[in-house]
Design a protein around this motif. Structure first.
Motif, short mmCIF file in Angstrom:
data_model
loop_
_atom_site.label_atom_id
_atom_site.label_comp_id
_atom_site.label_asym_id
_atom_site.label_seq_id
_atom_site.Cartn_x
_atom_site.Cartn_y
_atom_site.Cartn_z
N GLY A 22 -5.95 -10.99 1.94
CA GLY A 22 -6.18 -9.56 1.77
C GLY A 22 -5.08 -8.71 2.37
N ALA A 23 -4.56 -9.13 3.53
CA ALA A 23 -3.47 -8.38 4.18
C ALA A 23 -2.21 -8.41 3.31
CB ALA A 23 -3.18 -8.96 5.56
N VAL A 24 -1.90 -9.57 2.79
CA VAL A 24 -0.73 -9.67 1.91
C VAL A 24 -0.95 -8.83 0.66
CG1 VAL A 24 0.62 -11.24 0.45
CG2 VAL A 24 0.03 -11.91 2.79
N GLY A 25 -2.14 -8.95 0.06
CA GLY A 25 -2.44 -8.16 -1.14
C GLY A 25 -2.37 -6.67 -0.89
N GLY A 26 -2.95 -6.21 0.22
CA GLY A 26 -2.92 -4.78 0.55
C GLY A 26 -1.52 -4.27 0.79
N GLY A 27 -0.72 -5.07 1.49
CA GLY A 27 0.66 -4.66 1.76
C GLY A 27 1.51 -4.62 0.50
N VAL A 28 1.35 -5.63 -0.34
CA VAL A 28 2.11 -5.66 -1.60
C VAL A 28 1.71 -4.50 -2.49
CG1 VAL A 28 2.42 -6.95 -3.75
CG2 VAL A 28 2.62 -8.13 -1.56
N TYR A 29 0.41 -4.26 -2.62
CA TYR A 29 -0.05 -3.15 -3.45
C TYR A 29 0.51 -1.83 -2.92
CZ TYR A 29 -2.81 -0.05 -6.27
OH TYR A 29 -3.19 0.93 -7.16
N SER A 30 0.48 -1.65 -1.61
CA SER A 30 0.98 -0.41 -1.01
C SER A 30 2.47 -0.23 -1.28
CB SER A 30 0.73 -0.44 0.50
OG SER A 30 1.23 0.73 1.11
N ALA A 31 3.24 -1.30 -1.12
CA ALA A 31 4.68 -1.21 -1.34
C ALA A 31 4.99 -0.90 -2.80
CB ALA A 31 5.36 -2.52 -0.91
N LEU A 111 -7.54 -1.58 -1.94
CA LEU A 111 -8.66 -2.26 -1.29
C LEU A 111 -9.37 -3.20 -2.25
CD1 LEU A 111 -10.10 0.63 0.91
CD2 LEU A 111 -8.68 -1.30 1.63
N LEU A 112 -9.53 -2.76 -3.50
CA LEU A 112 -10.14 -3.65 -4.50
C LEU A 112 -9.27 -4.88 -4.73
CD1 LEU A 112 -11.52 -1.14 -7.16
CD2 LEU A 112 -12.84 -2.77 -5.81
N PHE A 113 -7.96 -4.66 -4.79
CA PHE A 113 -7.03 -5.77 -4.97
C PHE A 113 -7.18 -6.76 -3.81
CE2 PHE A 113 -2.62 -7.52 -4.79
CZ PHE A 113 -2.63 -8.15 -6.03
N SER A 114 -7.24 -6.24 -2.59
CA SER A 114 -7.43 -7.09 -1.41
C SER A 114 -8.76 -7.82 -1.46
CB SER A 114 -7.35 -6.25 -0.13
OG SER A 114 -6.05 -5.75 0.03
N PHE A 115 -9.79 -7.13 -1.94
CA PHE A 115 -11.10 -7.76 -2.07
C PHE A 115 -11.04 -8.95 -3.03
CE2 PHE A 115 -15.12 -8.40 -4.21
CZ PHE A 115 -16.02 -8.46 -3.16
N PHE A 116 -10.44 -8.74 -4.19
CA PHE A 116 -10.37 -9.81 -5.19
C PHE A 116 -9.52 -10.98 -4.71
CE2 PHE A 116 -11.10 -6.17 -8.27
CZ PHE A 116 -12.46 -6.35 -8.28
#
Length: 135
Positions: A22-31, A111-116
């Motif tokens: 989730g941390a990787v997903g959230g960071g990538v989505y944010s970037a 957040l949804l991306f991190s959830f999935f």
């Protein structure tokens, strides 16, 4: 050859794997979101602290999502995995979220991306055990 876990992954392992995913997903989505916004607004600077904060939030959401299948279907035996431990269930969740939020470029999507990603990490971990996932 793919790695296998010899025992059912425990809740702590699912929390850790989900948090990392989730941390990787959230960071990538944010970037990516910041990069896309910078194309429309060239004066906007890339904010690393926003990526770090979104990674932290994504990690928390991913940890919860990583443990969720075992909350919905408690691991009382190695054969506890049913509908909530299936790839079709995760695909249905992603499809529903896509229909509801497909135009959104907000932090909610991160957040949804991190959830999935966190939920998928649970399926990946369970899929790499001798019991595998339901067909």
């Amino acid at each position: 050859s793919r790695p296998t876990f010899h025992a059912m992954p425990c809740r702590a392992r699912h929390l850790k794997i989900g948090a990392l995913a989730g941390a990787v997903g959230g960071g990538v989505y944010s970037a990516v979101r910041q990069y896309e916004a910078a194309k429309d607004h060239p004066t906007k600077e890339f904010d690393v602290s926003e990526v770090i904060w979104d990674s932290a939030k994504g990690g928390a959401v991913g940890a919860v999502a990583g443990a969720l299948p075992d909350v919905l279907e408690p691991p009382v035996s190695p054969n506890h995995r049913g509908f909530f431990h299936s790839v079709p269930f995760l695909a249905a969740l992603v499809f529903a979220a896509t229909l509801l939020f497909w135009r959104s470029r907000t932090a909610l999507m991160g957040l949804l991306f991190s959830f999935f990603i966190g939920y998928g990490s649970h399926l990946w971990a369970d899929g790499n055990t001798p019991q595998g996932l339901p067909s």
